[in-house]
Design an enzyme around this catalytic site. Structure first.
Site, mmCIF file in Angstrom:
data_model
loop_
_atom_site.group_PDB
_atom_site.id
_atom_site.type_symbol
_atom_site.label_atom_id
_atom_site.label_comp_id
_atom_site.label_asym_id
_atom_site.label_seq_id
_atom_site.Cartn_x
_atom_site.Cartn_y
_atom_site.Cartn_z
ATOM 1 C CE1 TYR A 35 2.690 -66.568 8.057
ATOM 2 C CE2 TYR A 35 1.215 -65.300 9.470
ATOM 3 C CZ TYR A 35 2.316 -65.364 8.641
ATOM 4 O OH TYR A 35 3.055 -64.227 8.401
ATOM 5 C CB SER A 92 3.431 -62.699 11.731
ATOM 6 O OG SER A 92 2.112 -62.265 11.456
#
Length: 284
Positions: free
Chosen positions: A190, A177
């Site tokens: 995350y 990501s």
């Protein structure tokens, strides 16, 4: 392409994770036309393949000639829709509903895939989990463990199970990501987990490169997937993706070609690398 012009997302929120794609408004664009046999007669296992980026990758792989095994948690309707779209491309598809945080279940999913298709050529570690928290003090132990179990541990489990079936020319692709590269103050666990995915990708590549198995990753920016309404407050959804240089969120169909490229022989000289489809954000 006009189909990927900036879209207005109305306020919406889903009170469950993973999110459900069929409940999103507007529905994500998961398919582009075309395909030229880049993955002809290959077999791919895709975790989180029921919706979002995983769905787009599954359909794109099918367009390129691959059979697909879709591993997902419990989004049965989304998974069945994806299976239908894969089969419409003339390829076979099986669905495997498991929790990828369980190593035994991951091993069973790999074995079921190989039993059904006779081989495994491509592993896409795509399943993910995300939680929005304003402070590190709000991240409890259960959330931290769950985030890393889904986003990182599952990649170890799936890879360990798959490795004995992969051979020279096979490909492993991990979903990282932009959060691994660009500060995300409300996504601490995350972001940390996706940073681990990048390091895992690089180290695994070094470990497997002499066996001819390539390992790469894709680090998407803001993409319109069930992740978004399932973790963002409803009032923030209309502005999702506006802070990118392109001033819009991306669609899953814009990310899938990166996975096709890395899975195919076009990327035969690439391993340990990360592609960045993120709307123009410069990283590294």
């Amino acid at each position: 392409m006009t189909e990927f012009n900036k879209q207005q997302f109305p306020p919406q929120h889903q009170n469950h994770q993973p999110g459900i794609e069929s409940e999103m408004n507007p529905l994500p664009i998961f398919k582009r036309e075309g395909g030229c046999g880049k993955l002809k007669n290959k077999t791919a296992l895709i975790t989180g393949g029921d919706s979002g980026i995983g769905r787009a990758v599954a359909v794109a792989f099918a367009q390129e000639g691959a059979d697909v095994s879709i591993v997902y948690l419990n989004e049965h309707d989304d998974a069945e829709f994806t299976k239908k779209k894969v089969e419409e491309e003339g390829r076979r598809c099986i669905l495997i509903s498991i929790d990828v945080t369980n190593e035994e279940f991951c091993s069973e999913a790999v074995e079921k895939t190989v039993k059904e298709f006779g081989k495994l050529d491509i592993l896409v570690n795509n399943a993910g989990e995300i939680h929005l928290q304003k402070s590190i003090e709000d991240i409890n132990q259960n959330q931290l463990k769950r985030t890393f179990a889904t986003n990182v541990f599952s990649m170890f489990y799936m890879t360990k199970a798959a490795i004995k079936h992969l051979k020279s020319g096979s490909s492993i692709i991990n979903t990282a990501s932009i959060a691994a590269y660009h500060s995300s103050p409300y996504l601490l666990d995350y972001s940390a987990s996706k940073g681990a995915v990048v390091s895992f990708t690089r180290s695994l590549s070094a470990s497997l490169i002499t066996e001819g198995i390539r390992v790469n990753a894709v680090a998407p920016g803001p993409i319109w997937t069930p992740f978004i309404p399932s973790h963002l407050p409803a009032e923030e959804v209309p502005y999702f993706g506006e802070d990118t240089p392109m001033e819009r969120a991306g669609q899953p169909a814009e990310i899938a070609p990166c996975f096709v490229f890395l899975a195919s022989d076009d990327a035969s000289y690439m391993s340990g690398q990360v592609l960045h489809p993120n709307g123009g954000e410069v990283v590294n």
